[in-house]
Write a protein that holds these residues in place. Structure first.
Motif, short mmCIF file in Angstrom:
data_model
loop_
_atom_site.label_atom_id
_atom_site.label_comp_id
_atom_site.label_asym_id
_atom_site.label_seq_id
_atom_site.Cartn_x
_atom_site.Cartn_y
_atom_site.Cartn_z
N ILE A 1 -1.98 -1.97 18.34
CA ILE A 1 -1.54 -1.65 16.93
C ILE A 1 -0.05 -0.95 17.11
CG2 ILE A 1 -3.68 -1.01 16.09
CD1 ILE A 1 -3.00 2.02 16.29
N THR A 2 0.53 -0.66 18.23
CA THR A 2 1.74 -0.07 18.29
C THR A 2 3.02 -1.20 18.49
OG1 THR A 2 1.93 -0.04 20.77
CG2 THR A 2 1.21 1.86 19.60
N ASP A 3 2.63 -2.34 19.07
CA ASP A 3 3.69 -3.23 19.33
C ASP A 3 3.02 -4.74 19.31
OD1 ASP A 3 2.24 -3.70 21.55
OD2 ASP A 3 3.86 -3.33 23.08
N GLY A 4 1.72 -4.94 18.96
CA GLY A 4 1.25 -6.48 18.65
C GLY A 4 1.02 -7.21 20.05
N SER A 5 1.21 -6.53 20.95
CA SER A 5 1.00 -7.13 22.15
C SER A 5 -0.28 -7.49 22.52
CB SER A 5 1.61 -6.15 23.42
OG SER A 5 0.86 -4.99 23.62
N VAL B 1 -0.62 -7.37 8.77
CA VAL B 1 -1.22 -6.21 9.16
C VAL B 1 -0.32 -5.25 9.13
CG1 VAL B 1 -1.51 -6.88 11.45
CG2 VAL B 1 -3.04 -5.10 10.62
N VAL B 2 -0.87 -3.84 8.64
CA VAL B 2 0.27 -2.72 8.59
C VAL B 2 -0.48 -1.78 9.42
CG1 VAL B 2 1.51 -0.97 7.40
CG2 VAL B 2 1.29 -3.42 6.38
N THR B 3 -0.04 -1.10 10.32
CA THR B 3 -0.49 -0.07 11.18
C THR B 3 0.02 1.38 11.34
OG1 THR B 3 0.53 -0.50 13.23
CG2 THR B 3 -1.53 -1.73 12.77
N GLN B 4 -0.49 2.17 11.57
CA GLN B 4 0.23 3.53 11.75
C GLN B 4 -0.26 4.28 12.93
OE1 GLN B 4 1.22 7.62 9.28
NE2 GLN B 4 -0.27 6.31 8.35
N PRO B 5 0.39 3.69 14.29
CA PRO B 5 0.24 4.26 15.50
C PRO B 5 0.12 5.61 15.61
CG PRO B 5 1.54 2.48 15.72
CD PRO B 5 1.68 2.81 14.09
N LYS B 6 0.93 6.31 15.16
CA LYS B 6 1.29 7.80 14.92
C LYS B 6 1.55 8.25 13.61
CE LYS B 6 3.47 7.89 19.49
NZ LYS B 6 4.65 8.12 20.10
N GLU B 7 1.09 9.36 13.19
CA GLU B 7 1.56 9.82 11.78
C GLU B 7 3.03 9.46 11.59
OE1 GLU B 7 0.60 11.45 8.36
OE2 GLU B 7 -0.76 11.72 9.70
N ALA C 1 1.00 -1.09 0.11
CA ALA C 1 -0.06 0.03 -0.03
C ALA C 1 0.86 1.33 0.02
CB ALA C 1 -0.98 0.20 1.14
N LYS C 2 0.09 2.46 -0.21
CA LYS C 2 0.84 3.59 -0.08
C LYS C 2 0.78 3.94 1.22
CE LYS C 2 -0.31 5.20 -4.63
NZ LYS C 2 0.94 5.69 -5.42
N THR C 3 1.64 4.70 1.83
CA THR C 3 1.43 5.04 3.28
C THR C 3 0.33 5.70 3.71
OG1 THR C 3 3.14 6.95 2.96
CG2 THR C 3 3.86 4.83 3.98
N SER C 4 0.00 6.61 2.61
CA SER C 4 -1.36 7.45 2.69
C SER C 4 -2.53 6.58 3.16
CB SER C 4 -1.49 8.67 1.72
OG SER C 4 -1.64 7.59 0.25
N GLU C 5 -2.56 5.33 2.65
CA GLU C 5 -3.65 4.36 2.80
C GLU C 5 -3.74 3.78 4.23
OE1 GLU C 5 -3.76 2.80 -2.10
OE2 GLU C 5 -3.00 1.92 -0.43
N ILE C 6 -2.87 3.79 4.75
CA ILE C 6 -2.68 3.33 6.25
C ILE C 6 -3.10 4.73 7.17
CG2 ILE C 6 -1.48 2.19 8.20
CD1 ILE C 6 -1.74 0.62 5.26
N PRO C 7 -4.45 4.35 7.71
CA PRO C 7 -4.87 5.55 8.62
C PRO C 7 -4.05 5.89 9.73
CG PRO C 7 -6.42 3.73 8.51
CD PRO C 7 -5.38 3.44 7.72
N PRO C 8 -3.81 6.97 10.08
CA PRO C 8 -3.04 7.15 11.56
C PRO C 8 -3.92 6.59 12.75
CG PRO C 8 -2.67 9.03 10.09
CD PRO C 8 -3.75 8.13 9.44
N GLY C 9 -3.37 5.97 13.65
CA GLY C 9 -4.29 5.34 14.58
C GLY C 9 -5.25 4.27 14.43
N GLY C 10 -4.65 3.78 13.19
CA GLY C 10 -5.73 2.43 12.52
C GLY C 10 -4.58 1.69 11.89
N ALA D 1 4.15 -3.28 11.48
CA ALA D 1 3.60 -4.46 10.53
C ALA D 1 3.81 -5.57 11.49
CB ALA D 1 4.38 -4.55 9.36
N PHE D 2 2.97 -6.55 11.30
CA PHE D 2 2.72 -7.68 11.96
C PHE D 2 1.96 -8.80 11.42
CE2 PHE D 2 1.91 -3.92 14.89
CZ PHE D 2 2.87 -4.10 15.63
N SER D 3 2.23 -9.94 11.92
CA SER D 3 1.57 -11.21 11.28
C SER D 3 0.06 -10.98 11.47
CB SER D 3 2.10 -12.33 11.81
OG SER D 3 1.28 -13.55 11.30
N ALA D 4 -0.81 -11.37 10.29
CA ALA D 4 -2.22 -11.29 10.72
C ALA D 4 -2.72 -12.55 11.16
CB ALA D 4 -2.76 -10.84 9.47
#
Length: 164
Positions: free
Chosen positions: A135-139, A93-99, A74-83, A104-107
């Motif tokens: 979403i920050t560390d997969g814990s 699964v790719v996340t963007q905890p902060k802008e 994906a483009k980074t712009s497609e990964i919503p901040p906080g999502g 990324a984690f195994s799904a």
């Protein structure tokens, strides 16, 4: 009462039937293997399903060339901040905890092997038994899972997220 005459089969007919059955079986096996060969984790339908909280669930790379190692997810712009965004075919699964911070984690949920289906409210959620992961560390934020999601390797370059 007289019985009708039964014509006897030519001598090689049994062998012919076996050959036909074997050929049909081999053709069926070949077709089945070809069909299975087309089922890989590298592809995807590219279909997107917007979820609450800015999360997305996607079968592919959102129209990008995607798939195996190095393929654009994906483009980074497609990964919503906080999502985040789930790539089922790649099981990532790719996340963007902060802008600007991409993780990324195994799904695949470590509890029962189900693929997570949602990123919402700061967690990655598994549909099978309700486990939730940060979403920050997969814990683990909520069980029954007791292990965190495994980190996944991705590269972020030029506004694109690719498998590493």
């Amino acid at each position: 009462m007289e019985r009708p005459a039964v014509a006897s089969a030519p001598a090689g007919r049994g062998a012919c039937r076996r050959a036909v059955v074997a050929a049909v079986g081999a053709a069926g096996l070949t077709a089945a293997l070809a069909a299975c060969g087309g089922m890989s984790d590298a592809g995807g339908s590219g279909a997107k399903n917007a979820e609450g909280g800015g999360a997305q669930d996607a079968g592919g790379g959102g129209g990008e060339a995607g798939g195996g190692a190095g393929g654009t997810l994906a483009k980074t712009s497609e990964i919503p901040p906080g999502g985040g965004k789930i790539f089922k075919a790649e099981k990532v699964v790719v996340t963007q905890p902060k802008e600007g911070e991409i993780k990324a984690f195994s799904a695949v949920c470590p509890h029962a092997g189900c693929v997570v289906n949602e990123v919402s409210g700061g967690t990655i959620n598994c549909p099978c038994h309700g486990s939730k992961f940060d979403i920050t560390d997969g814990s683990v934020k909520h069980g029954p899972a007791t292990k965190a999601l495994e980190p996944a390797k991705v590269n972020v370059k030029g506004g694109s997220v690719t498998l590493g």
